[in-house]
Design a protein around this motif. Structure first.
Motif, PDB file in Angstrom:
ATOM      1  N   HIS A  86      -6.868 -13.507  29.493  1.00 14.96           N
ATOM      2  CA  HIS A  86      -6.009 -14.452  28.801  1.00 14.96           C
ATOM      3  C   HIS A  86      -4.613 -14.447  29.392  1.00 14.96           C
ATOM      4  CE1 HIS A  86      -4.541 -16.589  25.145  1.00 14.96           C
ATOM      5  NE2 HIS A  86      -3.424 -15.978  25.489  1.00 14.96           N
ATOM      6  N   ILE A  87      -4.095 -13.247  29.635  1.00  8.34           N
ATOM      7  CA  ILE A  87      -2.748 -13.143  30.199  1.00  8.34           C
ATOM      8  C   ILE A  87      -2.686 -13.799  31.571  1.00  8.34           C
ATOM      9  CG2 ILE A  87      -1.077 -11.503  31.114  1.00  8.34           C
ATOM     10  CD1 ILE A  87      -1.885  -9.605  28.971  1.00  8.34           C
ATOM     11  N   LEU A  88      -3.708 -13.549  32.378  1.00  8.19           N
ATOM     12  CA  LEU A  88      -3.735 -14.135  33.713  1.00  8.19           C
ATOM     13  C   LEU A  88      -3.743 -15.660  33.647  1.00  8.19           C
ATOM     14  CD1 LEU A  88      -6.168 -12.089  35.937  1.00  8.19           C
ATOM     15  CD2 LEU A  88      -3.803 -12.657  36.392  1.00  8.19           C
ATOM     16  N   LEU A  89      -4.629 -16.178  32.805  1.00  6.18           N
ATOM     17  CA  LEU A  89      -4.727 -17.633  32.713  1.00  6.18           C
ATOM     18  C   LEU A  89      -3.446 -18.236  32.152  1.00  6.18           C
ATOM     19  CD1 LEU A  89      -8.366 -18.161  31.410  1.00  6.18           C
ATOM     20  CD2 LEU A  89      -7.502 -18.309  33.731  1.00  6.18           C
ATOM     21  N   ALA A  90      -2.839 -17.533  31.212  1.00  7.09           N
ATOM     22  CA  ALA A  90      -1.609 -18.046  30.620  1.00  7.09           C
ATOM     23  C   ALA A  90      -0.507 -18.110  31.654  1.00  7.09           C
ATOM     24  CB  ALA A  90      -1.195 -17.161  29.449  1.00  7.09           C
ATOM     25  N   ARG A  91      -0.539 -17.181  32.585  1.00 10.19           N
ATOM     26  CA  ARG A  91       0.503 -17.163  33.595  1.00 10.19           C
ATOM     27  C   ARG A  91       0.259 -18.225  34.651  1.00 10.19           C
ATOM     28  NH1 ARG A  91       3.284 -18.110  36.857  1.00 10.19           N
ATOM     29  NH2 ARG A  91       4.646 -16.875  38.182  1.00 10.19           N
ATOM     30  N   PHE A  92      -0.979 -18.410  35.047  1.00  6.44           N
ATOM     31  CA  PHE A  92      -1.227 -19.209  36.229  1.00  6.44           C
ATOM     32  C   PHE A  92      -1.739 -20.615  35.964  1.00  6.44           C
ATOM     33  CE2 PHE A  92       0.056 -16.244  39.226  1.00  6.44           C
ATOM     34  CZ  PHE A  92      -0.403 -14.991  38.883  1.00  6.44           C
ATOM     35  N   CYS A  93      -2.389 -20.854  34.860  1.00  5.65           N
ATOM     36  CA  CYS A  93      -2.867 -22.223  34.641  1.00  5.65           C
ATOM     37  C   CYS A  93      -2.779 -22.588  33.168  1.00  5.65           C
ATOM     38  CB  CYS A  93      -4.282 -22.414  35.164  1.00  5.65           C
ATOM     39  SG  CYS A  93      -5.549 -21.410  34.351  1.00  5.65           S
ATOM     40  N   PRO A  94      -1.588 -22.621  32.620  1.00  2.95           N
ATOM     41  CA  PRO A  94      -1.487 -22.908  31.187  1.00  2.95           C
ATOM     42  C   PRO A  94      -1.856 -24.339  30.811  1.00  2.95           C
ATOM     43  CG  PRO A  94       0.681 -22.697  32.157  1.00  2.95           C
ATOM     44  CD  PRO A  94      -0.282 -22.357  33.222  1.00  2.95           C
ATOM     45  N   HIS A  95      -1.784 -25.240  31.775  1.00  6.06           N
ATOM     46  CA  HIS A  95      -2.032 -26.636  31.427  1.00  6.06           C
ATOM     47  C   HIS A  95      -3.404 -27.129  31.833  1.00  6.06           C
ATOM     48  CE1 HIS A  95       2.044 -26.911  30.172  1.00  6.06           C
ATOM     49  NE2 HIS A  95       2.491 -26.513  31.336  1.00  6.06           N
ATOM     50  N   ASN A  96      -4.158 -26.267  32.441  1.00  2.94           N
ATOM     51  CA  ASN A  96      -5.515 -26.642  32.815  1.00  2.94           C
ATOM     52  C   ASN A  96      -6.364 -26.696  31.548  1.00  2.94           C
ATOM     53  OD1 ASN A  96      -8.247 -26.484  33.710  1.00  2.94           O
ATOM     54  ND2 ASN A  96      -7.507 -25.709  35.682  1.00  2.94           N
ATOM     55  N   PRO A  97      -7.170 -27.723  31.365  1.00  2.00           N
ATOM     56  CA  PRO A  97      -7.966 -27.800  30.128  1.00  2.00           C
ATOM     57  C   PRO A  97      -8.956 -26.664  29.973  1.00  2.00           C
ATOM     58  CG  PRO A  97      -8.517 -29.583  31.654  1.00  2.00           C
ATOM     59  CD  PRO A  97      -7.290 -28.935  32.184  1.00  2.00           C
ATOM     60  N   TYR A  98      -9.545 -26.217  31.064  1.00  6.85           N
ATOM     61  CA  TYR A  98     -10.484 -25.102  30.960  1.00  6.85           C
ATOM     62  C   TYR A  98      -9.759 -23.843  30.506  1.00  6.85           C
ATOM     63  CZ  TYR A  98     -13.540 -28.095  33.715  1.00  6.85           C
ATOM     64  OH  TYR A  98     -14.295 -29.129  34.166  1.00  6.85           O
ATOM     65  N   CYS A  99      -8.591 -23.608  31.128  1.00  6.04           N
ATOM     66  CA  CYS A  99      -7.816 -22.429  30.755  1.00  6.04           C
ATOM     67  C   CYS A  99      -7.357 -22.538  29.305  1.00  6.04           C
ATOM     68  CB  CYS A  99      -6.601 -22.267  31.671  1.00  6.04           C
ATOM     69  SG  CYS A  99      -7.023 -22.042  33.394  1.00  6.04           S
ATOM     70  N   ALA A 100      -6.977 -23.767  28.917  1.00 13.65           N
ATOM     71  CA  ALA A 100      -6.513 -23.943  27.547  1.00 13.65           C
ATOM     72  C   ALA A 100      -7.639 -23.653  26.561  1.00 13.65           C
ATOM     73  CB  ALA A 100      -5.980 -25.365  27.354  1.00 13.65           C
TER      74      ALA A 100
END
Lengths: 222, 330
Positions: free
Chosen positions: B257-271
């Motif tokens: 979660h931390i990784l995704l929040a840092r690197f792709c916060p606006h990607n729908p999959y990451c969201a």
């Protein structure tokens, strides 16, 4: 209550702490934040708390869900499936390690070891079995430890071929034969119960000595 | 944490107050695609309370029983403390949410900010403390097995306490640093690299111990008087898998979660992945419940201490190794 960290909002990067709690506050406090914002009309409204709510909304800004090729929870599913596969793979690797054994030794070596071990066990096993003072697990641990000592001595005598006594303080010997020197009756499952320090410290544990007048025999000192 | 640039907050009042309402409406439209998975508060509180109680019990047991004043149990205590901190953090967070919903905690910005920072530091401290405690336990067991006869000289009580002090000082410093500078990639990346690195290291230690135990189990199996079955080796594999599997399953989702929040916060999959954040938080609290079962409750002495604590609250807990006739609740 989470206050957003403004620089991150401006840069579009969210802080760790922000993501630790933002989601929850975002939804649950949204209503209260709305109430606050709608009620304020003056500079008073521009306190830090209001800004943080706004900046948080900016951060989670427009995320469009159109045109997704895969399922929207694909990362979630992929992650958990990957994790499960990895754990199962690890389990099978460990199980395979149990099945493929160490190369068999010569029969002569084995029989010699058995002899040595029997003699040592007979020597040290007696006080343990006759001693009802010690709890069962300590007896197991002490036996394991003695088996360890036995094998250390055994290997050193065999492999060095010198009349060095059981210099058990020499750590280098242990390192030479790491895989075959120590001996355990339990497997790794029981290693958590393998309480060597507990046993080793027995004679130095003053609480045993002063309060307990019922230990009939002194603990076996290594 | 945002004390360094408070002026930016107030600089553009017009920009923030007016679009905020519009953004809120936009926001609500966009977020319905991947709504936050909300864990009920009752579940949260139950899991957190169970974690805190269990770990507190372990601490009390180790403190009260002088026979448990050993390096091994001190490392287990350290793990219990870090688990307790994690559960405490979640409990406090939930309490604040409830207070926020009721409208009590809206005005005092400074106090809340400081509280916020302190709580974030506590969580990161708990995470780091957990990892390092597990590492210390694995290293202690490793030394127990491979340096068994010199264990008492290598791992004295004083050294164990010094090691724990160093670990916790490092964790405290890192947690404060990470909480202060959490928005930089330089902190997120080492933080996320530390996790698999530690796990890999612990795995190597345990595999080495496991190989040794297996080879000696085989040797014992070759003895005429031995009764070791292959089943025991399987049990070792299961134990190790359970230990590492639990560690992975409880912590890895949050780290991702931390990784995704840092690197792709606006990607729908990451969201969508980030929408299950509360489930990840609950998993971390479940880890606080499971860890004592894996480590602490396996020790027979600790179990007997618990029994004495519950059945005979007033008896002295210093004497587990006495004859049966003395094991009375006096």
């Amino acid at each position: 209550m989470r206050k957003s960290k403004t620089p991150k909002a401006v840069l579009g990067v969210s802080p760790l702490t922000h993501f630790i709690s933002t989601g929850l506050y975002l939804l649950r406090c949204r209503m209260s934040a709305l109430r606050l914002i709608s009620n304020r009309t003056s500079q008073q409204a521009l306190s830090n708390s209001d800004y943080t709510w706004d900046y948080e909304y900016y951060e989670y800004g427009p995320v469009s869900f159109e045109g997704l090729k895969a399922h929207k929870y694909s990362i979630v599913i992929g992650f958990w499936v990957g994790l499960a596969v990895f754990v199962i793979f690890m389990f099978f690797v460990l199980t395979l390690l149990t099945k493929t054994g160490a190369p068999h030794q010569d029969n002569a070596e084995l029989s010699e070891k058995r002899f040595h071990m029997k003699s040592f066990v007979a020597e040290f096993g007696r006080p343990l079995e006759s001693d009802r003072v010690f709890s069962h697990q300590m007896a197991e641990e002490s036996q394991s430890l003695f088996h360890f000592c036995i094998n250390e001595v055994d290997h050193m005598n065999k492999e060095k071929e010198s009349q060095k006594g059981p210099s058990l303080e020499s750590n280098t010997h242990f390192q030479e034969v790491p895989k075959s020197s120590a001996m355990f009756e339990e497997d790794l499952h029981c290693l958590t119960k393998f309480n060597i320090p507990n046993f080793v410290n027995t004679e130095q544990n003053s609480s045993l000595g002063e309060d307990d007048l019922l230990i009939s025999e002194p603990p076996i000192i290594l | 944490m945002n004390t360094e640039r408070p002026s930016n907050l107030i600089k553009h009042p017009g920009q923030t107050s007016i679009p905020s309402l519009e953004n809120i409406s936009n926001f609500s439209l966009n977020i319905t695609d991947c709504t936050q998975v909300v864990v009920p508060e009752e579940v949260f509180f139950t899991v957190a309370a169970a974690g805190i109680l269990e770990n507190l019990l372990i601490l009390i047991a180790v403190v009260r029983n002088k026979n448990l004043h050993l390096p091994m149990y001190f490392f287990i205590c350290s793990l219990a403390i870090s688990d307790m901190l994690g559960s405490l953090y979640k409990t406090l967070e939930n309490i604040f949410i409830i207070l926020c919903k009721m409208g009590y905690l809206t005005r005092h910005g400074d106090f809340e900010k400081k509280l916020d920072d302190a709580m974030d530091s506590m969580f990161i401290l708990s995470l780091l403390g957990s990892i390092f405690s597990l590492l210390a336990i694995a290293a202690d067991r490793y030394i127990t097995i491979f340096y068994a006869l010199r264990y008492h000289n290598i791992m004295t009580l004083r050294r164990a306490l010094v090691i724990l002090a160093i670990i916790w000082a490092f964790c405290a410093g890192s947690s404060i640093a990470i909480a202060l500078f959490s928005y930089e990639a330089a902190t997120v990346i080492p933080f996320t690299i530390l996790f698999p690195l530690m796990m890999f290291f612990i795995l190597c230690l345990y595999i080495h111990m496991f190989l040794l135990a297996r080879s000696h189990a085989k040797k014992i199996a070759s003895l005429p008087s031995s009764t070791v079955h292959h089943r025991t080796n399987m049990k070792g594999a299961i134990t190790l898998t359970i230990f590492l599997g639990v560690f992975l399953c409880c912590w890895a989702p949050f780290v991702l979660h931390i990784l995704l929040a840092r690197f792709c916060p606006h990607n729908p999959y990451c969201a969508c992945y980030m929408s299950i954040f509360h489930v990840n938080g609950t998993l971390i609290m479940c880890n606080a419940i499971i860890n004592p079962m894996i480590f602490a409750f396996r020790s027979p002495e600790l179990r007997s201490t618990f029994k004495k604590m519950f059945y005979c609250p007033r008896s002295k807990l210093k004497i587990p190794t006495i004859t049966p006739k003395v094991m009375l609740c006096l």
